[in-house]
Design an enzyme around this catalytic site. Structure first.
Site, PDB file in Angstrom:
ATOM      1  N   GLU A 169      -6.839   0.514  -0.232  1.00 19.10           N
ATOM      2  CA  GLU A 169      -6.516  -0.713   0.599  1.00 19.10           C
ATOM      3  C   GLU A 169      -7.183  -0.524   1.790  1.00 19.10           C
ATOM      4  O   GLU A 169      -7.258   0.439   2.708  1.00 19.10           O
ATOM      5  CB  GLU A 169      -5.252  -0.856   0.986  1.00 19.10           C
ATOM      6  CG  GLU A 169      -4.788  -2.250   1.930  1.00 19.10           C
ATOM      7  CD  GLU A 169      -3.270  -2.414   2.204  1.00 19.10           C
ATOM      8  OE1 GLU A 169      -3.156  -3.303   2.632  1.00 19.10           O
ATOM      9  OE2 GLU A 169      -2.371  -1.741   1.637  1.00 19.10           O
ATOM     10  N   LYS A 210      -0.462  -6.954  -1.377  1.00 17.25           N
ATOM     11  CA  LYS A 210       0.969  -7.147  -1.505  1.00 17.25           C
ATOM     12  C   LYS A 210       1.128  -7.555  -2.830  1.00 17.25           C
ATOM     13  O   LYS A 210       0.674  -8.721  -2.887  1.00 17.25           O
ATOM     14  CB  LYS A 210       1.549  -7.957  -0.307  1.00 17.25           C
ATOM     15  CG  LYS A 210       2.863  -7.881   0.051  1.00 17.25           C
ATOM     16  CD  LYS A 210       2.842  -6.511   1.160  1.00 17.25           C
ATOM     17  CE  LYS A 210       4.005  -5.786   0.759  1.00 17.25           C
ATOM     18  NZ  LYS A 210       3.861  -4.297   0.951  1.00 17.25           N
TER      19      LYS A 210
END
EC number: 2.6.1.85
Length: 453
Positions: free
Chosen positions: A258, A274
């Site tokens: 990420e 997410k």
């Protein structure tokens, strides 16, 4: 202000150049590697090697120590303000070069608990890992491996030929193989996780919060060289924001998928993750799994909450009206899991620095929940220990004004023969306890098992 660009010499291309050179430096305190993980990913272009900083900044709690040659200064000022002052004092501002994203500057760790300097938080969770909240070196040279152009560039603001001679004179010293000397153990039982999950649900249903990231931490003992462990994990996990940091107190091994924040020539990008489902061995079933994640109302709702949070955080410092969301709910496959990712872009005003942007958004909303400060208060109350390096950021702030940072998920901390690895997930009102508990294992099982071999 010197606008001179660094002197650059090109070394022989080899795909593993970063590991080849870093293997000789990996034992040196403040030797650091940012690695693109050989990932088949649009952001897997550069590897960056640094060592021998001209200055270091370490923050423990309220104090930041700046060490420059023989001089040590201690201050209680805002750590990112101190960092910016040190960068400004270097008086180097090379012109932007898209092929050299880091032209010397600050590189290192911004731990999750650095956020305590920017927000008022309770102090309930135990602080049991004695690593700095911020550990950043200022480097006047770097080795940049470009996997797109197939180049290896050594750059320096001092004598680049002397740096090359130094780099090539470093000897590879064989280290003891990395071995776990105990099984992995969690810092909470299944029952304790359930109790904490239900406490989060109470907060959610009372309107206190609408998403909270709850984590468990795994711990084992080990012997041997942490760099050997990183090499093994890096090959297997192919994460675009991987890193190995050798600090004075221990080592950080990060296999992060990420990006937190990129600021490239004042163009801002953040890519919160997410939504997670495990990969499946059968290709057809795996494709269905990706479609399932893309269409999951719960995961899309979770993702959207964090997109809104990040838009708000970045909007605090971005040019008015420049915040945009070009990608929403894109499924990205990684070796162990599928992730749901969105992209937010904006423009940084000329009068602000990348450090202002980092402060405005730190720590990343994807690993706290929303609203951010209330979620962080609940995390401190429910998680037994402080997060330390985990869920902070690793990255650089270049002399040229660029910044790129990861979110330190899938990240291990190794210190004094003990190794720690955490995993969590965003809990919302309609989350199912068993599914959330399982998700914490889906995220790190691959890593934990690789180190058991």
């Amino acid at each position: 202000m010197k606008t001179l660009s660094p002197a650059v010499i090109t070394l022989l291309w080899r795909q593993d150049a970063a590991e080849f050179y870093f293997s000789r430096l990996s034992h040196l305190p403040w030797a650091m590697l940012l690695h693109s993980g050989y990932a088949d990913h649009p952001y897997s272009r550069f590897d960056i090697v640094v060592a021998e900083p001209i200055c270091t900044l370490t923050t423990f709690g309220k104090e930041t120590v700046v060490s420059e040659s023989e001089k040590r200064t201690t201050t209680t000022d805002d750590p990112l303000q101190v960092l910016q002052q040190v960068l400004d004092r270097a008086d180097i501002r090379p012109t932007h070069n898209e092929d050299l994203p880091f032209q010397g500057g600050a590189l290192g760790l911004f731990g999750y608990d650095l956020g305590r300097r920017f927000e008022s938080l309770p102090e309930i969770a135990e602080q049991d890992i004695v690593l700095p909240d911020m550990a950043v070196g200022i480097y006047d040279w770097a080795l940049i491996v470009d996997h797109q152009r197939h180049t290896v560039s050594l750059l320096s603001h001092n004598d680049v030929n002397a740096r090359r001679a130094w780099l090539e004179s470093q000897q590879f010293s064989p280290q003891e193989d990395f071995t776990l000397t105990s099984d992995w153990q969690s810092n909470m039982t299944r029952e304790q996780y359930g109790e904490k999950f239900r406490q989060v649900q109470e907060y959610l249903h009372s309107g206190d919060c609408y998403q909270v990231n709850l984590a468990q931490r795994f711990h084992a003992t080990y012997s041997g060289d942490e760099w050997q462990a990183f090499l093994q994990l890096n090959q297997a996990n192919r994460a675009p924001f991987s890193a190995f940091l050798r600090l004075e107190q221990g080592a950080i091994l990060s296999l992060s998928p990420e990006r937190f924040i990129l600021c490239d020539n004042s163009e801002i990008q953040t890519r919160p993750i997410k939504g997670t489902l495990p990969r499946l061995p059968d290709p057809q079933e795996d494709s269905k799994q990706a479609v399932k994640l893309a269409n999951s109302a719960k995961d899309r709702a979770e993702n959207l909450m964090i997109v809104d949070l990040m838009r708000n955080d970045i909007g605090r410092v971005a040019v008015a009206g420049s915040v945009k969301v070009p990608e929403l709910f894109v499924v990205e496959p990684f070796p162990a899991v599928h992730h749901l990712v969105s992209t937010i872009t904006a423009q940084l005003p000329e009068q602000l620095h990348a450090s202002d942007l980092l402060r405005a958004a730190f720590p990343g909303g994807s690993i706290t929940g929303a609203p951010k400060v209330r979620a962080m208060e609940i995390i401190d109350e429910l998680e037994p220990q402080r997060r330390n390096a985990w869920c902070g950021s690793i990255g650089y702030l270049s002399f040229c004004g660029n910044m790129d940072t990861s979110i330190t998920i899938r990240t291990l901390t190794a210190i004094n023969g003990q190794i720690f690895c955490s995993a969590g997930g965003g809990i919302v009102a309609d989350s199912q306890e068993e599914a959330e508990y399982q998700e914490t294992f889906d995220k790190v099982n691959r890593i934990l098992k690789q180190l058991e071999k």
